[in-house]
Design a protein around this motif. Structure first.
Motif, short mmCIF file in Angstrom:
data_model
loop_
_atom_site.label_atom_id
_atom_site.label_comp_id
_atom_site.label_asym_id
_atom_site.label_seq_id
_atom_site.Cartn_x
_atom_site.Cartn_y
_atom_site.Cartn_z
N SER A 348 0.84 -1.23 0.05
CA SER A 348 -0.10 0.13 -0.02
C SER A 348 0.97 1.43 -0.07
O SER A 348 0.44 2.39 -0.75
CB SER A 348 -0.89 0.01 1.26
N GLN A 349 1.92 1.26 0.76
CA GLN A 349 2.84 2.36 0.79
C GLN A 349 3.30 2.74 -0.30
O GLN A 349 3.48 3.90 -0.74
CB GLN A 349 4.00 2.08 2.03
N ALA A 350 4.14 1.68 -1.08
CA ALA A 350 4.66 1.76 -2.07
C ALA A 350 3.56 2.27 -3.24
O ALA A 350 4.01 3.16 -4.15
CB ALA A 350 5.31 0.48 -2.71
N ILE A 351 2.59 1.81 -3.45
CA ILE A 351 1.77 2.33 -4.49
C ILE A 351 1.11 3.77 -3.97
O ILE A 351 1.25 4.52 -5.07
CB ILE A 351 0.29 1.27 -4.34
N ASP A 352 0.93 4.10 -2.79
CA ASP A 352 0.51 5.36 -2.55
C ASP A 352 1.74 6.30 -3.01
O ASP A 352 1.17 7.20 -3.63
CB ASP A 352 0.23 5.47 -0.90
N ARG A 353 2.87 6.13 -2.58
CA ARG A 353 3.89 6.94 -2.82
C ARG A 353 4.28 6.85 -4.27
O ARG A 353 4.33 8.06 -4.91
CB ARG A 353 5.32 6.23 -2.26
N THR A 354 4.26 5.85 -5.04
CA THR A 354 4.34 6.02 -6.42
C THR A 354 3.15 6.68 -7.16
O THR A 354 3.57 7.37 -8.05
CB THR A 354 4.43 4.60 -7.09
N ARG A 355 2.21 6.46 -6.60
CA ARG A 355 0.92 7.21 -7.23
C ARG A 355 1.14 8.62 -7.34
O ARG A 355 0.86 9.38 -8.20
CB ARG A 355 -0.53 6.40 -6.76
N LEU A 356 1.56 9.09 -5.90
CA LEU A 356 1.92 10.49 -5.58
C LEU A 356 2.82 11.03 -6.72
O LEU A 356 2.47 12.10 -7.51
CB LEU A 356 2.21 10.67 -4.25
N ASN A 357 3.98 10.32 -6.83
CA ASN A 357 5.11 10.49 -7.71
C ASN A 357 4.55 10.59 -9.22
O ASN A 357 4.92 11.53 -9.97
CB ASN A 357 6.28 9.77 -7.75
N GLU A 358 3.69 9.47 -9.33
CA GLU A 358 3.24 9.67 -10.87
C GLU A 358 2.16 10.63 -11.28
O GLU A 358 2.39 11.14 -12.19
CB GLU A 358 2.43 8.29 -11.27
N ARG A 359 1.58 10.91 -10.16
CA ARG A 359 0.63 12.10 -10.45
C ARG A 359 1.42 13.30 -10.80
O ARG A 359 1.04 14.15 -11.52
CB ARG A 359 -0.15 12.12 -9.28
N ALA A 360 2.43 13.71 -9.96
CA ALA A 360 3.00 14.82 -9.91
C ALA A 360 3.88 14.77 -11.17
O ALA A 360 3.88 15.93 -12.19
CB ALA A 360 4.32 15.02 -8.88
#
Lengths: 723, 120
Positions: A348-360
């Protein structure tokens, strides 16, 4: 039947629990002792009472047999089987009973019975020693059968038998208690070792899923690696990660392990194991699946019998499910669930972090692309092409930008810049600089002047920020090039003969470094057919190579490139970045002084007076390329300009007009200008009439044809060849 | 602003000099005419348009010159053009016979003299 078989199977070893190691040492010892005692008793109670002197031979044979048995039992390389030990024990008891009968005596042999009792109890597990004790009692009672003469004998035998029984039971209890204790100790020890090993395995498993190094992986690799580790740790056949879609109605397969690729498979919330786990927001264990109703389409293709699903949550919101499956029936433990929960947290953490990064990253890239021109202008005689490559995966977009503005006098101004920094701030600043450039181009046509202005602006809007830039102005008519650079790598010119050279500059500082800096303008030439390439440093900078090497390989790449701007960009990208997008983003911009050649020239333009200058420049360059004498070229241009002016006035700004010009081998120029408007009589005071007069004077022949769909002015003139 | 034609006005006085550069066509003729007319208001005698660096002039430009002359005549001012003999716009001026109504002189000095001479 299976139940019965199982019951037997469980009892496969009747001596399970017997201390065979001790028995193997004890039995031979007791046999030797028994032999020695028998040797001592035989002279006192000779074995001759029952069958005479032949009794000696039997007794001797018995003793020899005992010694042979000891010898066989004492071989360390072949540990005695329980059956052999038992055979020796029973045989020994039978032997004592035989001696007793031969001697017709009872008392001394009781001691031997006791020795054998000890041996037998040692071989048997305590619970199963009773039959042996009974066997010894029966053997010991034999004398009752053959000595009725002595009235005291039965009482003696009963008394001694009771004594043996008591001693046997005490012995058995003693051995049993000692052995039980020993067994318990050993079991405890073994289970302690097992627990320790299990704990160690668990710790290793935890380390596997919480490995910090994993955080460095891109999301897809991270998920694949985590799934494979979970599979290995839990000894499972398959694992999958589902993520909820945007409206939160269904789950989509994101990664799998040990399963066919699940791309496109969707599971509605509340359906199947994963769907239920997501909907009910709790872990779900299915130990023995008999129907496929519980299986998600992904798992249906394989023979899955047991499933464990744990929801993935970020800040209390379910974002997906991680699910593992086994092909055989399996009872998942709490530990299994805890481990999977831990992995789920990690995922979950990894996905959340990556999603934030991907969104940015997406926002920055969208911003970047939105700020770049979506279409380059079409300028007759100037070929343009541009490429923008965002950095490779895992990198943020930079602030690379370019723009091109045709000036009304026929010149073309191009800019290429690179904001130092990455992500949204860089893209935003790049947008400001690009707008500023657009504004300054309206005011100034000097590249250095524009850079000076941008430098001051950058210092005002984003103090401390830096950007490199190069501004270039091309006058296609004479091929004159003037440019200024601010810390930007030099443009490279490709001449039609295949020579590639960098435009010469002196070192300059980037924008934003010296707020009161002054940039210098340099002059160059772009001969007809030549192209100039602007680029950002991502194209030439390599971590392992000095910048000069990168520039040199660019020069080589350009030297072998075609002159067409599009093909030039492609060739340079293929040579410089054969492995696709680099770490840094890259922008390329090629501009070619393309000769307007050929026997024919066609232009279709909006009816706008602002187009007139462009038409004049294009016609003049076309005639120049066709080697028409300058004065004649001017006359034809002027006449065409007059005809176009008429067309524009007729169209009232509503439609397009066409210019179709041709030059024959005999050097006769033929120009037709067609509009779709209605003809108006030339105004008395206006230029319309004067325009027509001028056309007639400038050209050899002028025809005006008026039709329902517009007016065509056709003009011809024989022209001189240029020198 | 980058314009097709650039207009540079001299100091107001008896004869004001306006230097016109670039290209004059339908897209900018009206604006240039207005600018020249208002520039002439600050000159007591008249206006000289220096066309030495004008690269293009067509019928729209000629129309502008006649128009401008009419506007100046109404306020009793003179208009003169300075066009070097080698200038390529000379041909257009000749075709439209501009010189019959507006003095066309080879230099600014000659044009200024022509304006002043009209008042002697």
């Amino acid at each position: 039947m299976p139940a019965l078989r199982r019951a037997f199977a469980r009892e496969s070893d009747p001596y399970a629990g017997a201390d065979l190691g001790a028995a193997r040492r004890l039995v031979p010892l007791l046999v030797v002792l028994s032999t020695l005692l028998a040797l001592a008793f035989l002279p006192m109670m000779p074995p001759t009472q029952a069958i005479g002197d032949a009794g000696w031979a039997i007794a001797a044979a018995l003793l020899v047999a005992q010694l042979v048995a000891v010898r066989r039992l004492a071989r360390p390389e072949h540990p005695a089987t329980p059956n052999a030990l038992l055979a020796v024990a029973y045989g020994g008891v039978a032997g004592v009973a035989l001696l007793e009968w031969l001697a017709q005596a009872h008392s001394p042999y009781m001691l031997l019975f006791m020795l054998w009792l000890g041996a037998g109890v040692g071989v048997h597990p305590p619970r199963r020693a009773a039959p042996f004790i009974v066997a010894v009692l029966v053997a010991g009672s034999f004398p009752l059968l053959y000595s009725p003469a002595d009235p005291d004998a039965p009482r003696d035998i009963a008394a001694t038998s009771l004594l043996w029984l008591a001693m046997g039971i005490v012995l058995m209890l003693l051995i049993a208690s000692v052995r039980t204790q020993r067994l318990r100790l050993r079991t405890d020890e073994r289970s302690a070792v097992m627990r320790a090993e299990k704990a160690a395995r668990r710790v290793r498993s935890l380390e596997q899923v919480t490995d910090v190094a994993l955080a460095q992986l891109p999301l897809d690799d991270l998920l694949a690696e985590l799934l494979s580790r979970i599979g290995a740790v839990l000894e499972l056949d398959s694992a999958a990660i589902f993520l909820t879609d945007e409206d939160g109605e269904a789950l989509a397969v994101r990664a799998t392990h040990g399963l066919p690729d699940g791309a496109g498979i969707r599971v509605r919330l509340g359906e199947g194991c994963a769907g239920r786990a997501a909907k009910e927001r709790r872990a779900l264990r299915l130990d023995d699946i008999q129907t496929t109703d519980d299986l998600d389409p992904l798992f249906r293709t394989t023979e899955i019998r047991a499933l464990l699903a744990v929801p993935l949550a970020v800040e209390g919101r379910v974002i997906g499910v991680v699910q593992v499956g086994a092909r055989h029936q399996r009872r998942f433990s709490d530990d299994d669930e805890r481990l999977l929960q831990l992995a789920a947290d990690r995922i979950s953490q990894a996905i959340d972090r990556t999603r934030l990064n991907e969104r940015a990253h997406q926002v920055a890239e969208t911003l970047q692309r939105a700020l770049l021109p979506d279409r380059l202008p079409e300028i007759p005689g100037v070929g343009l092409a541009a490429r923008y490559l965002p950095g490779g995966p895992g990198t943020d977009v930079g602030g690379d930008w370019y723009d091109v503005v045709p000036l009304i006098d026929g010149r073309v101004m191009a800019v290429m810049g690179d904001v130092v920094g990455r992500g949204i701030p860089a893209a935003a600043l790049m947008g400001q600089l690009r707008n500023a450039f657009r504004v300054y181009v309206q005011e100034h046509d000097e590249p250095a002047e524009i850079l000076d202005r941008m430098n001051v602006l950058l210092d005002q809007v984003s103090p401390g920020q830096m950007a490199t830039a190069v501004v270039l102005v091309l006058d296609p008519t004479g091929g004159r090039l003037c440019f200024a650079a601010a810390g930007h790598p030099p443009p490279v010119v490709l001449s039609p003969d295949g020579g590639a050279t960098f435009l010469e500059t002196t070192p300059s500082v980037p924008l934003g470094v010296l707020p009161y800096g002054r940039y210098r303008v340099f002059e160059g030439e772009l001969e007809p057919g030549a192209a100039v390439l602007l680029y950002t440093d991502g194209l030439v900078e390599r971590r392992d190579l000095p910048l000069s090497a990168g520039l040199e390989s660019l020069r080589t790449a350009v030297a072998f490139a075609p002159l067409d701007p599009d093909a030039l960009c492609e060739h340079v990208l293929a040579s410089m970045l054969p492995d696709g997008p680099p770490g840094d983003d890259v922008a390329l911009f090629a501009l070619r002084n393309a000769p307007i050649e050929g026997p024919r020239l066609r232009l279709e333009l909006p009816a706008d007076p602002n187009e007139l200058a462009g038409v004049r420049h294009t016609i003049e360059r076309w005639l120049e390329a066709a080697n028409v004498e300058e004065r004649d070229a001017y006359r034809v241009t002027l006449a065409t300009n007059e005809a176009c002016m008429n067309a524009i006035e007729h169209a009232h700004g509503r439609s397009d007009f066409e210019v179709d010009a041709a030059i024959s081998d005999e050097f006769e120029v033929d120009v037709s200008v067609r509009d779709r408007g209605s003809w108006r009589e030339p105004r008395e005071t206006g230029g319309g009439g004067r325009g027509l007069e001028m056309m007639r004077e400038l050209m050899d022949a002028v025809e005006v044809t008026q039709g329902a769909d517009g007016t065509t002015v056709r003009m011809r003139r024989s022209v001189e060849r240029g020198t | 602003m980058i314009r097709l034609a650039e207009l540079e006005l001299g100091e107001p006085g008896d004869v004001r000099i306006a230097r016109l550069r670039g290209e004059l066509d339908l897209s900018n003729a009206a604006d240039v005419a207005d600018a020249l007319a208002s520039a002439a208001e600050d000159a007591s005698l008249g206006l000289v348009v220096d066309m030495a660096e004008l690269r293009h002039l067509d019928s729209a430009g000629v129309r502008l010159l006649f128009d401008l002359r009419r506007r100046l005549v109404r306020t009793r001012r003179q208009l003169a053009l300075a066009v070097p003999p080698e200038s390529r716009i000379r041909e257009v001026l000749d075709m439209a016979a501009v010189a019959q109504t507006v003095p066309v002189e080879p230099s600014v000095e000659a044009a200024v003299s022509a304006v002043r001479a009209a008042y002697r």
